[in-house]
Design a protein around this motif. Structure first.
Motif, PDB file in Angstrom:
ATOM      1  N   ALA A 135       0.839  -1.199   0.000  1.00  0.00           N
ATOM      2  CA  ALA A 135       0.000   0.000   0.000  1.00  0.00           C
ATOM      3  C   ALA A 135       0.870   1.243   0.000  1.00  0.00           C
ATOM      4  O   ALA A 135       1.810   1.345   0.786  1.00  0.00           O
ATOM      5  N   LYS A 136       0.563   2.174  -0.898  1.00  0.00           N
ATOM      6  CA  LYS A 136       1.307   3.419  -1.001  1.00  0.00           C
ATOM      7  C   LYS A 136       0.334   4.577  -1.158  1.00  0.00           C
ATOM      8  O   LYS A 136      -0.684   4.452  -1.851  1.00  0.00           O
ATOM      9  N   SER A 137       0.651   5.723  -0.527  1.00  0.00           N
ATOM     10  CA  SER A 137      -0.128   6.935  -0.782  1.00  0.00           C
ATOM     11  C   SER A 137       0.179   7.377  -2.201  1.00  0.00           C
ATOM     12  O   SER A 137       1.345   7.595  -2.553  1.00  0.00           O
ATOM     13  N   MET A 138      -0.869   7.496  -3.018  1.00  0.00           N
ATOM     14  CA  MET A 138      -0.636   7.736  -4.437  1.00  0.00           C
ATOM     15  C   MET A 138      -1.899   8.296  -5.089  1.00  0.00           C
ATOM     16  O   MET A 138      -3.003   7.798  -4.851  1.00  0.00           O
ATOM     17  N   ARG A 139      -1.737   9.325  -5.890  1.00  0.00           N
ATOM     18  CA  ARG A 139      -2.859   9.873  -6.644  1.00  0.00           C
ATOM     19  C   ARG A 139      -3.246   8.905  -7.766  1.00  0.00           C
ATOM     20  O   ARG A 139      -2.412   8.106  -8.241  1.00  0.00           O
ATOM     21  N   LEU A 140      -4.499   8.979  -8.189  1.00  0.00           N
ATOM     22  CA  LEU A 140      -4.995   8.058  -9.205  1.00  0.00           C
ATOM     23  C   LEU A 140      -4.194   8.125 -10.511  1.00  0.00           C
ATOM     24  O   LEU A 140      -3.848   7.077 -11.069  1.00  0.00           O
ATOM     25  N   PRO A 141      -3.870   9.313 -11.047  1.00  0.00           N
ATOM     26  CA  PRO A 141      -3.067   9.339 -12.279  1.00  0.00           C
ATOM     27  C   PRO A 141      -1.716   8.645 -12.118  1.00  0.00           C
ATOM     28  O   PRO A 141      -1.209   8.032 -13.068  1.00  0.00           O
ATOM     29  N   ASP A 142      -1.150   8.724 -10.926  1.00  0.00           N
ATOM     30  CA  ASP A 142       0.123   8.046 -10.676  1.00  0.00           C
ATOM     31  C   ASP A 142      -0.066   6.527 -10.648  1.00  0.00           C
ATOM     32  O   ASP A 142       0.817   5.781 -11.091  1.00  0.00           O
ATOM     33  N   LEU A 143      -1.201   6.063 -10.133  1.00  0.00           N
ATOM     34  CA  LEU A 143      -1.486   4.631 -10.160  1.00  0.00           C
ATOM     35  C   LEU A 143      -1.637   4.137 -11.594  1.00  0.00           C
ATOM     36  O   LEU A 143      -1.147   3.055 -11.937  1.00  0.00           O
ATOM     37  N   VAL A 144      -2.312   4.925 -12.428  1.00  0.00           N
ATOM     38  CA  VAL A 144      -2.470   4.539 -13.838  1.00  0.00           C
ATOM     39  C   VAL A 144      -1.097   4.319 -14.473  1.00  0.00           C
ATOM     40  O   VAL A 144      -0.864   3.312 -15.156  1.00  0.00           O
ATOM     41  N   ARG A 145      -0.187   5.225 -14.229  1.00  0.00           N
ATOM     42  CA  ARG A 145       1.175   5.087 -14.787  1.00  0.00           C
ATOM     43  C   ARG A 145       1.919   3.907 -14.156  1.00  0.00           C
ATOM     44  O   ARG A 145       2.610   3.159 -14.862  1.00  0.00           O
TER      45      ARG A 145
END
Length: 227
Positions: A135-145
């Motif tokens: 689990a990482k704190s991450m914005r959705l666009p960053d998850l997509v990448r």
């Protein structure tokens, strides 16, 4: 055929927030389980009265939705053939990365304990260089990448109608991450809507997350001649 990539978005999987950590229902449950209140999973079936105080309460405290969906996805023939990647992006902005060999506990209480360990420690097993869950704190666009996708295809009741087959083919042909809502009521946040490159509806009414995931996975299995 490329891999089918699915993300459960705005999922109601989070630790009890500090603002309600002193509520009697939270304290009682935490004491019974021998854990600090903020190390326990928010669950509307346990913390209903406490959740009356928090924002977006109708979307939160539903880890059972993720539990059922992951059981469906990870046990599928598509996953066993190495053709599925599934992610979770939580309401409070954490991305959960799931190794395809992960065996999610069928028992809900054991699943709850697993998610608590993951959100507290950041990994399962803790400290492992190759964790099954991370689990990482991450914005959705960053998850997509991070998922290696070229864009996000959002499934939303209000969007243009398309067949499940067309959605899956488009996602596979364009290396898109398919986003499915992980909450029981309400709509996606504006941030999620703005992150989407495409938006489609596969049915005239809202469907539960695991039903949508099941249809996507079974369609990909048919396209890959697995079933």
């Amino acid at each position: 055929m490329g891999k089918l990539k699915i993300a459960i978005l705005e999922a109601g999987v989070e630790l009890v927030p500090k603002e309600i950590s002193n509520h009697p229902s939270v304290v009682k449950n935490a004491a019974r389980r021998g854990k600090p209140p903020t190390h326990t999973l928010l669950d509307v079936s346990i913390h209903y009265s406490a959740m009356l105080r928090i924002r977006d309460r109708f979307k939160r405290g539903r880890p059972d939705i993720v539990h059922v969906t992951l059981l469906e996805a990870l046990e599928s023939p598509l996953n066993k053939k190495g053709l599925l990647e599934i992610y979770v992006h939580t309401y409070d902005g954490k991305a959960i990365f799931i190794h395809p060999s992960t065996r999610i506990p069928r028992n809900y209480n054991r699943f709850t304990g697993l998610m608590e360990q993951l959100l507290v420690e950041g990994k399962v097993p803790p400290g492992s260089p190759e964790p099954l869950l991370q689990a990482k704190s991450m914005r959705l666009p960053d998850l997509v990448r991070a998922a290696g996708a070229r864009g996000l295809l959002l499934l939303r009741e209000e969007c243009e109608r398309e067949s499940v087959r067309s959605v899956v083919v488009k996602a596979l042909n364009n290396a898109l991450l398919i986003g499915v809502g992980g909450f029981p009521h309400g709509d996606f946040s504006q941030e999620t809507l703005e992150a989407a490159d495409y938006c489609y509806s596969i049915y005239e009414e809202s469907l539960m997350t695991w039903v949508v995931a099941s249809r996507l996975i079974s369609t990909a299995e048919l396209l890959a001649n697995i079933l």
